[in-house]
Write an enzyme that holds these catalytic residues in place. Structure first.
Site, PDB file in Angstrom:
ATOM      1  N   ASN A   1      40.399  -0.427  40.238  1.00  0.00           N
ATOM      2  CA  ASN A   1      40.665   0.937  40.681  1.00  0.00           C
ATOM      3  C   ASN A   1      39.640   1.905  40.073  1.00  0.00           C
ATOM      4  O   ASN A   1      39.051   2.749  40.741  1.00  0.00           O
ATOM      5  CB  ASN A   1      42.084   1.287  40.251  1.00  0.00           C
ATOM      6  CG  ASN A   1      42.565   2.658  40.673  1.00  0.00           C
ATOM      7  OD1 ASN A   1      43.755   2.867  40.820  1.00  0.00           O
ATOM      8  ND2 ASN A   1      41.692   3.635  40.849  1.00  0.00           N
TER       9      ASN A   1
ATOM     10  N   ARG B   1      38.867  15.670  35.555  1.00  0.00           N
ATOM     11  CA  ARG B   1      39.636  14.708  34.761  1.00  0.00           C
ATOM     12  C   ARG B   1      39.199  13.257  35.007  1.00  0.00           C
ATOM     13  O   ARG B   1      39.561  12.353  34.271  1.00  0.00           O
ATOM     14  CB  ARG B   1      41.142  14.868  35.047  1.00  0.00           C
ATOM     15  CG  ARG B   1      41.615  14.229  36.334  1.00  0.00           C
ATOM     16  CD  ARG B   1      43.007  14.659  36.738  1.00  0.00           C
ATOM     17  NE  ARG B   1      44.056  14.117  35.903  1.00  0.00           N
ATOM     18  CZ  ARG B   1      44.821  13.065  36.204  1.00  0.00           C
ATOM     19  NH1 ARG B   1      44.595  12.394  37.331  1.00  0.00           N
ATOM     20  NH2 ARG B   1      45.781  12.668  35.406  1.00  0.00           N
TER      21      ARG B   1
ATOM     22  N   ARG C   1      52.475   3.130  34.956  1.00  0.00           N
ATOM     23  CA  ARG C   1      51.034   3.278  34.797  1.00  0.00           C
ATOM     24  C   ARG C   1      50.729   3.955  33.457  1.00  0.00           C
ATOM     25  O   ARG C   1      51.391   4.927  33.096  1.00  0.00           O
ATOM     26  CB  ARG C   1      50.469   4.125  35.933  1.00  0.00           C
ATOM     27  CG  ARG C   1      50.500   3.471  37.310  1.00  0.00           C
ATOM     28  CD  ARG C   1      50.168   4.475  38.407  1.00  0.00           C
ATOM     29  NE  ARG C   1      51.203   5.499  38.501  1.00  0.00           N
ATOM     30  CZ  ARG C   1      51.022   6.717  39.004  1.00  0.00           C
ATOM     31  NH1 ARG C   1      49.822   7.077  39.448  1.00  0.00           N
ATOM     32  NH2 ARG C   1      52.012   7.582  39.051  1.00  0.00           N
TER      33      ARG C   1
ATOM     34  N   GLU D   1      38.500  18.461  45.063  1.00  0.00           N
ATOM     35  CA  GLU D   1      38.969  17.125  45.407  1.00  0.00           C
ATOM     36  C   GLU D   1      39.657  17.095  46.762  1.00  0.00           C
ATOM     37  O   GLU D   1      39.547  16.131  47.518  1.00  0.00           O
ATOM     38  CB  GLU D   1      39.933  16.667  44.315  1.00  0.00           C
ATOM     39  CG  GLU D   1      40.566  15.325  44.542  1.00  0.00           C
ATOM     40  CD  GLU D   1      41.692  15.055  43.557  1.00  0.00           C
ATOM     41  OE1 GLU D   1      42.040  13.876  43.388  1.00  0.00           O
ATOM     42  OE2 GLU D   1      42.222  16.017  42.966  1.00  0.00           O
TER      43      GLU D   1
ATOM     44  N   ASP E   1      47.905   8.268  46.646  1.00  0.00           N
ATOM     45  CA  ASP E   1      48.988   8.429  45.677  1.00  0.00           C
ATOM     46  C   ASP E   1      49.253   9.925  45.469  1.00  0.00           C
ATOM     47  O   ASP E   1      48.495  10.562  44.747  1.00  0.00           O
ATOM     48  CB  ASP E   1      48.665   7.717  44.357  1.00  0.00           C
ATOM     49  CG  ASP E   1      47.248   7.989  43.855  1.00  0.00           C
ATOM     50  OD1 ASP E   1      46.353   8.357  44.644  1.00  0.00           O
ATOM     51  OD2 ASP E   1      47.039   7.816  42.651  1.00  0.00           O
TER      52      ASP E   1
ATOM     53  N   GLU F   1      48.347   5.908  32.727  1.00  0.00           N
ATOM     54  CA  GLU F   1      47.906   7.290  32.918  1.00  0.00           C
ATOM     55  C   GLU F   1      49.017   8.202  33.424  1.00  0.00           C
ATOM     56  O   GLU F   1      48.850   9.426  33.464  1.00  0.00           O
ATOM     57  CB  GLU F   1      46.710   7.328  33.885  1.00  0.00           C
ATOM     58  CG  GLU F   1      47.032   7.059  35.353  1.00  0.00           C
ATOM     59  CD  GLU F   1      47.120   5.588  35.722  1.00  0.00           C
ATOM     60  OE1 GLU F   1      47.051   5.292  36.936  1.00  0.00           O
ATOM     61  OE2 GLU F   1      47.283   4.732  34.823  1.00  0.00           O
TER      62      GLU F   1
ATOM     63  N   GLN G   1      41.152  -1.000  44.746  1.00  0.00           N
ATOM     64  CA  GLN G   1      41.296   0.123  45.667  1.00  0.00           C
ATOM     65  C   GLN G   1      40.761  -0.321  47.018  1.00  0.00           C
ATOM     66  O   GLN G   1      40.248  -1.440  47.141  1.00  0.00           O
ATOM     67  CB  GLN G   1      40.539   1.362  45.144  1.00  0.00           C
ATOM     68  CG  GLN G   1      41.375   2.242  44.232  1.00  0.00           C
ATOM     69  CD  GLN G   1      40.778   3.631  44.046  1.00  0.00           C
ATOM     70  OE1 GLN G   1      39.564   3.813  44.022  1.00  0.00           O
ATOM     71  NE2 GLN G   1      41.643   4.621  43.883  1.00  0.00           N
TER      72      GLN G   1
END
Length: 521
Positions: A179, A135, A259, A478, A294, A261, A190
């Site tokens: 970011n 993604r 946000r 990830e 996060d 997103e 970041q």
């Protein structure tokens, strides 16, 4: 009943005539009869199509003779039999070794320069780059440092230079590295790894060095801009005034809206936090996104409730360690460039920051570095992998490093690598998850202070987790569950495949210690 169901299949006359007329070969169920039925009934594979598509390693008659002779019963025995006599999709036999797979992924994750379509959220880039994957189809700031470790290990110097050019361009355009390269990420950054990315470059051109130094100074100005607007509250933008008047930094976001997103999720979280103002909660969610963690109990007043998030109240040890590294590197680059005034200014800033870190973020009684709650005026109780950042930075004393190593060994080592925190909350930056960047921070920091055995042990556990999951799924993920050595969970979205920083850290570890992974080259 079961015995009848598992008897060899006998072709009915009508079926035999049909196959003969079509000149069609028999199906796997026809060929392997009782074996096929036993495998499917036992659900050896979650997808029934997997065994139907398996490729025999020997003549089918020989396989059936072995099945009659060995009589495997039960799921595990059947699975072992099948894998011995068949090549199955997803098995390790059909995959390249882990190390080779990482090399294959660089061109897959690589992207060419582009100009965005009008009205899209993408930010254009003039040079090639690598995305995390799945993604995440844009460049991300702190991800990229760990990805670049793997590019360095695999001799991808031109791609490292291209990505550095992109980051310098971003600083020159926007005053900071966002970011990620989307318009909705521009209100935050970041963890500032740009100085460390530049350490990976082999380019010694003095003109380019001057441009890069200017970009580092400008990025540092972004983080310190709040020093010009401090008031009685003691904080403005990214800057916090500590009780003794020294300045440290926090994560922050210029916006207080949901946000883009995660619009729905942020509105729902803010609604649960009433009577706290929605904008306050939403900024804290955004600030946590800037941290990269996060989300985590590290930012929560109640570890089990996301709506208690108060990121902007917290002075984080990782951010301040990275900014100390930035200041020392800017000073060194300025010295090399003959800019004595800049070198002196940043050397002094680094000294003041180190003193404040030692005073407020070191908890001697608990043998750890901690974040500081500026409202409560005390260290937070959260015991996290962020405690290793001062070791990674090189700002810890030998005694502090030994203490952190002991605490890490006692509280944060899981079967499959370094835990993020010790709490299970359902948030993805909590136990049982482990993340590639934190493994590298720990390994590098511990090695720096002579804790080679612990460093290599963390690396060994991590590589084994990545290798095991790759063998089982064919994916590099990830995040991972380092308690059970399996794909990680939690968070706002499913675990992602790709994956830039996992590839980079794993490659760098295997380059340093080739003996960590069997069949990994």
């Amino acid at each position: 009943m079961i015995a009848n169901r598992l008897r060899p299949l006998v072709l009915l006359p009508a079926l035999a005539l049909l196959l003969q007329a079509q000149n069609a070969p028999p199906s796997p169920a026809d060929i392997y009869g009782p074996l096929f039925g036993a495998v499917q009934e036992a659900q050896v594979f979650s997808d029934g199509k997997t065994f139907a598509d398996a490729v025999p390693r020997e003549d089918p008659q020989a396989i059936m003779a072995a099945y009659a002779r060995e009589k495997p019963i039960g799921k595990e025995a059947l699975a072992a039999f099948v894998r011995r006599y068949f090549s199955v999709r997803g098995d390790t036999q059909t995959k390249p070794p882990l190390r080779e797979r990482i090399r294959q992924l660089w061109p897959i994750l690589g992207r060419a320069p582009f100009t965005p379509v009008a009205g899209s959220s993408a930010l254009g880039l003039d040079h090639g780059y690598v995305v995390p994957g799945d993604r995440f189809q844009e460049i991300y700031y702190w991800d990229s440092y760990f990805t670049m470790l793997g590019l360095k290990a695999d001799g991808q110097a031109p791609l490292i230079e291209a990505m550095l050019a992109d980051f310098v361009d971003l600083v020159e355009r926007y005053g900071h590295v966002p970011n990620g390269t989307r318009t909705y990420y521009l209100s935050r950054s970041q963890p500032p790894f740009l100085p460390l990315m530049m350490d990976l470059s082999d380019n010694r051109d003095p003109v380019l060095a001057k441009r890069r130094l200017a970009a580092l100074v400008r990025e540092h100005d972004y983080w310190m801009a709040g020093a010009n607007c401090l008031d009685a509250s003691g904080a403005c933008a990214h800057v916090v005034r500590m009780p003794d008047g020294s300045l440290l930094n926090r994560y922050w976001d210029a916006r207080e809206s949901p946000r883009d997103e995660s619009w729905r999720e942020d509105r729902e979280t803010a609604a649960k936090a009433a009577p706290r103002a929605a904008g306050v909660v939403q900024r804290d969610l955004r600030a946590a996104a800037e941290s990269g963690w996060d989300f985590s109990s590290r930012w929560l007043a109640d570890p089990m409730r996301l709506e208690t998030i108060h990121t902007t109240d917290i002075v984080p040890v990782d951010l301040n360690s990275l900014l100390w590294m930035a200041e020392t590197r800017i000073a060194a680059r300025a010295t090399a460039a003959g800019d004595a005034a800049t070198a002196r200014r940043f050397t002094e800033m680094a000294a003041r920051r180190k003193a404040a870190i030692d005073r407020y973020l070191w908890v001697a009684a608990e043998r750890r570095y901690a974040d500081w709650d500026r409202v409560a005026k005390r260290p937070t109780p959260a015991k996290t992998a962020a405690s290793l950042f001062p070791l990674f930075a090189g700002l810890a004393s030998a005694d502090q490093a030994r203490a952190v190593a002991a605490t890490t060994r006692a509280t944060l080592i899981g079967e499959g690598g370094l835990r993020t925190t010790g709490l299970r909350t359902g948030q993805q930056w909590d136990a049982p998850n482990g993340w590639a960047p934190l493994q590298w921070i720990a390994v590098e920091g511990l090695e720096r202070y002579g804790e080679q055995a612990l460093a290599k042990d963390i690396a060994r556990r991590w590589v084994a987790t990545v290798a095991r999951t790759y063998a089982e799924t064919g994916k590099l993920l990830e995040k991972y569950d380092v308690e059970e050595r399996k794909p990680g969970g939690g968070g706002e979205y499913p675990t992602q495949d790709g994956f830039g920083w996992t590839n980079g850290v794993t490659a760098a570890m295997l380059e340093r210690w080739p003996d960590l992974g069997s069949n990994s080259r």
